[in-house]
Design a protein around this motif. Structure first.
Motif, PDB file in Angstrom:
ATOM      1  N   PRO A  32     -19.356  -1.139   8.410  1.00 52.64           N
ATOM      2  CA  PRO A  32     -19.102  -0.211   9.519  1.00 52.64           C
ATOM      3  C   PRO A  32     -18.364   1.029   9.012  1.00 52.64           C
ATOM      4  CG  PRO A  32     -18.437  -2.444  10.097  1.00 52.64           C
ATOM      5  CD  PRO A  32     -18.787  -2.462   8.648  1.00 52.64           C
ATOM      6  N   PRO A  33     -18.656   2.183   9.596  1.00 55.34           N
ATOM      7  CA  PRO A  33     -18.029   3.439   9.126  1.00 55.34           C
ATOM      8  C   PRO A  33     -16.501   3.399   9.174  1.00 55.34           C
ATOM      9  CG  PRO A  33     -19.833   3.924  10.618  1.00 55.34           C
ATOM     10  CD  PRO A  33     -19.658   2.444  10.631  1.00 55.34           C
ATOM     11  N   LEU A  34     -15.924   2.754  10.181  1.00 54.32           N
ATOM     12  CA  LEU A  34     -14.472   2.667  10.274  1.00 54.32           C
ATOM     13  C   LEU A  34     -13.906   1.875   9.095  1.00 54.32           C
ATOM     14  CD1 LEU A  34     -11.867   3.213  11.802  1.00 54.32           C
ATOM     15  CD2 LEU A  34     -12.255   1.091  13.058  1.00 54.32           C
ATOM     16  N   LEU A  35     -14.556   0.782   8.725  1.00 58.49           N
ATOM     17  CA  LEU A  35     -14.090  -0.021   7.592  1.00 58.49           C
ATOM     18  C   LEU A  35     -14.209   0.756   6.285  1.00 58.49           C
ATOM     19  CD1 LEU A  35     -13.017  -2.702   6.543  1.00 58.49           C
ATOM     20  CD2 LEU A  35     -15.382  -3.504   6.403  1.00 58.49           C
ATOM     21  N   VAL A  36     -15.276   1.497   6.120  1.00 55.10           N
ATOM     22  CA  VAL A  36     -15.441   2.325   4.922  1.00 55.10           C
ATOM     23  C   VAL A  36     -14.332   3.373   4.849  1.00 55.10           C
ATOM     24  CG1 VAL A  36     -16.942   4.018   3.795  1.00 55.10           C
ATOM     25  CG2 VAL A  36     -17.913   1.940   4.757  1.00 55.10           C
ATOM     26  N   SER A  37     -14.022   3.976   5.987  1.00 48.74           N
ATOM     27  CA  SER A  37     -12.951   4.974   6.025  1.00 48.74           C
ATOM     28  C   SER A  37     -11.609   4.362   5.643  1.00 48.74           C
ATOM     29  CB  SER A  37     -12.878   5.585   7.421  1.00 48.74           C
ATOM     30  OG  SER A  37     -11.790   6.460   7.517  1.00 48.74           O
ATOM     31  N   VAL A  38     -11.303   3.183   6.163  1.00 49.14           N
ATOM     32  CA  VAL A  38     -10.045   2.503   5.832  1.00 49.14           C
ATOM     33  C   VAL A  38     -10.007   2.146   4.354  1.00 49.14           C
ATOM     34  CG1 VAL A  38      -8.734   0.380   6.213  1.00 49.14           C
ATOM     35  CG2 VAL A  38      -9.652   1.634   8.154  1.00 49.14           C
ATOM     36  N   LEU A  39     -11.098   1.638   3.830  1.00 49.98           N
ATOM     37  CA  LEU A  39     -11.142   1.246   2.416  1.00 49.98           C
ATOM     38  C   LEU A  39     -10.993   2.448   1.485  1.00 49.98           C
ATOM     39  CD1 LEU A  39     -13.930  -1.478   2.462  1.00 49.98           C
ATOM     40  CD2 LEU A  39     -11.464  -1.808   2.234  1.00 49.98           C
ATOM     41  N   ASN A  40     -11.426   3.618   1.927  1.00 43.52           N
ATOM     42  CA  ASN A  40     -11.277   4.817   1.097  1.00 43.52           C
ATOM     43  C   ASN A  40      -9.816   5.225   0.947  1.00 43.52           C
ATOM     44  OD1 ASN A  40     -13.942   5.204   0.420  1.00 43.52           O
ATOM     45  ND2 ASN A  40     -14.376   6.388   2.261  1.00 43.52           N
ATOM     46  N   TYR A  41      -8.969   4.880   1.903  1.00 46.63           N
ATOM     47  CA  TYR A  41      -7.558   5.266   1.847  1.00 46.63           C
ATOM     48  C   TYR A  41      -6.684   4.251   1.118  1.00 46.63           C
ATOM     49  CZ  TYR A  41      -8.294   9.178   4.934  1.00 46.63           C
ATOM     50  OH  TYR A  41      -8.716  10.358   5.466  1.00 46.63           O
ATOM     51  N   ILE A  42      -7.174   3.074   0.841  1.00 45.28           N
ATOM     52  CA  ILE A  42      -6.349   2.038   0.223  1.00 45.28           C
ATOM     53  C   ILE A  42      -5.791   2.451  -1.137  1.00 45.28           C
ATOM     54  CG2 ILE A  42      -6.438  -0.282  -0.805  1.00 45.28           C
ATOM     55  CD1 ILE A  42      -7.943  -1.177   1.644  1.00 45.28           C
ATOM     56  N   PRO A  43      -6.566   3.046  -2.054  1.00 46.87           N
ATOM     57  CA  PRO A  43      -5.966   3.425  -3.346  1.00 46.87           C
ATOM     58  C   PRO A  43      -4.777   4.372  -3.190  1.00 46.87           C
ATOM     59  CG  PRO A  43      -8.341   3.538  -3.495  1.00 46.87           C
ATOM     60  CD  PRO A  43      -8.002   3.298  -2.046  1.00 46.87           C
ATOM     61  N   PHE A  44      -4.854   5.321  -2.266  1.00 47.86           N
ATOM     62  CA  PHE A  44      -3.755   6.254  -2.064  1.00 47.86           C
ATOM     63  C   PHE A  44      -2.535   5.527  -1.502  1.00 47.86           C
ATOM     64  CE2 PHE A  44      -7.655   8.790  -1.548  1.00 47.86           C
ATOM     65  CZ  PHE A  44      -7.479   9.628  -2.632  1.00 47.86           C
ATOM     66  N   ALA A  45      -2.773   4.590  -0.604  1.00 47.80           N
ATOM     67  CA  ALA A  45      -1.662   3.855  -0.007  1.00 47.80           C
ATOM     68  C   ALA A  45      -0.964   2.978  -1.038  1.00 47.80           C
ATOM     69  CB  ALA A  45      -2.161   3.000   1.156  1.00 47.80           C
ATOM     70  N   ILE A  47      -0.880   3.427  -4.393  1.00 48.74           N
ATOM     71  CA  ILE A  47      -0.153   4.302  -5.317  1.00 48.74           C
ATOM     72  C   ILE A  47       1.118   4.825  -4.657  1.00 48.74           C
ATOM     73  CG2 ILE A  47      -0.257   6.537  -6.497  1.00 48.74           C
ATOM     74  CD1 ILE A  47      -1.814   4.582  -8.004  1.00 48.74           C
ATOM     75  N   GLY A  48       1.011   5.254  -3.410  1.00 44.33           N
ATOM     76  CA  GLY A  48       2.176   5.761  -2.696  1.00 44.33           C
ATOM     77  C   GLY A  48       3.264   4.718  -2.540  1.00 44.33           C
ATOM     78  N   SER A  49       2.875   3.495  -2.230  1.00 41.68           N
ATOM     79  CA  SER A  49       3.886   2.452  -2.049  1.00 41.68           C
ATOM     80  C   SER A  49       4.547   2.066  -3.369  1.00 41.68           C
ATOM     81  CB  SER A  49       3.261   1.218  -1.403  1.00 41.68           C
ATOM     82  OG  SER A  49       2.339   0.606  -2.281  1.00 41.68           O
ATOM     83  N   MET A  50       3.866   2.274  -4.479  1.00 41.26           N
ATOM     84  CA  MET A  50       4.476   1.972  -5.773  1.00 41.26           C
ATOM     85  C   MET A  50       5.361   3.117  -6.264  1.00 41.26           C
ATOM     86  SD  MET A  50       1.579  -0.091  -7.921  1.00 41.26           S
ATOM     87  CE  MET A  50       0.589   1.349  -8.177  1.00 41.26           C
ATOM     88  N   ILE A  51       4.969   4.338  -6.008  1.00 39.50           N
ATOM     89  CA  ILE A  51       5.674   5.497  -6.554  1.00 39.50           C
ATOM     90  C   ILE A  51       6.826   5.961  -5.672  1.00 39.50           C
ATOM     91  CG2 ILE A  51       5.403   7.942  -7.105  1.00 39.50           C
ATOM     92  CD1 ILE A  51       2.633   7.281  -8.113  1.00 39.50           C
TER      93      ILE A  51
END
Length: 101
Positions: A32-45, A47-51
């Motif tokens: 589903p497009p919503l799931l694809v959109s959420v999965l696209n943001y996971i790498p940024f989230a 990295i942000g939570s680690m840095i």
């Protein structure tokens, strides 16, 4: 064999299925497009939570680190160019440190 080799093999056996199975299990399926959109943001989230927590202690001084972090956030929000963001955050942290903060 040393214990480190056993541990490395065990870690490989635990992580390999999670990396190898999804392409085979999801082949030919449309997400589903919503799931694809959420999965696209996971790498940024991730990295942000680690840095982010360490960004306030990067220079040894909370205030100069905060100046660099705030500069990076503002420049990233308005500009988006990673080189400009890096240069401005380094400059802000340096200037704050030179001013005694």
């Amino acid at each position: 064999m040393p214990e480190i080799i056993y541990i490395s093999i065990l870690m490989m056996l635990v992580t390999a299925p999670s990396r190898l199975l999804p392409p085979f299990l999801l082949a030919g399926r449309r997400l589903p497009p919503l799931l694809v959109s959420v999965l696209n943001y996971i790498p940024f989230a991730v990295i942000g939570s680690m840095i982010f927590p360490d960004s306030f202690s990067a220079t040894g001084s909370f205030y100069s680190s905060a100046a660099g972090t705030i500069a990076a956030f503002v420049m990233g929000w308005y500009n988006g160019n990673i080189l400009v963001v890096l240069a401005s955050s380094i400059a802000a942290a340096f200037i704050a440190a030179q001013l005694g903060f």
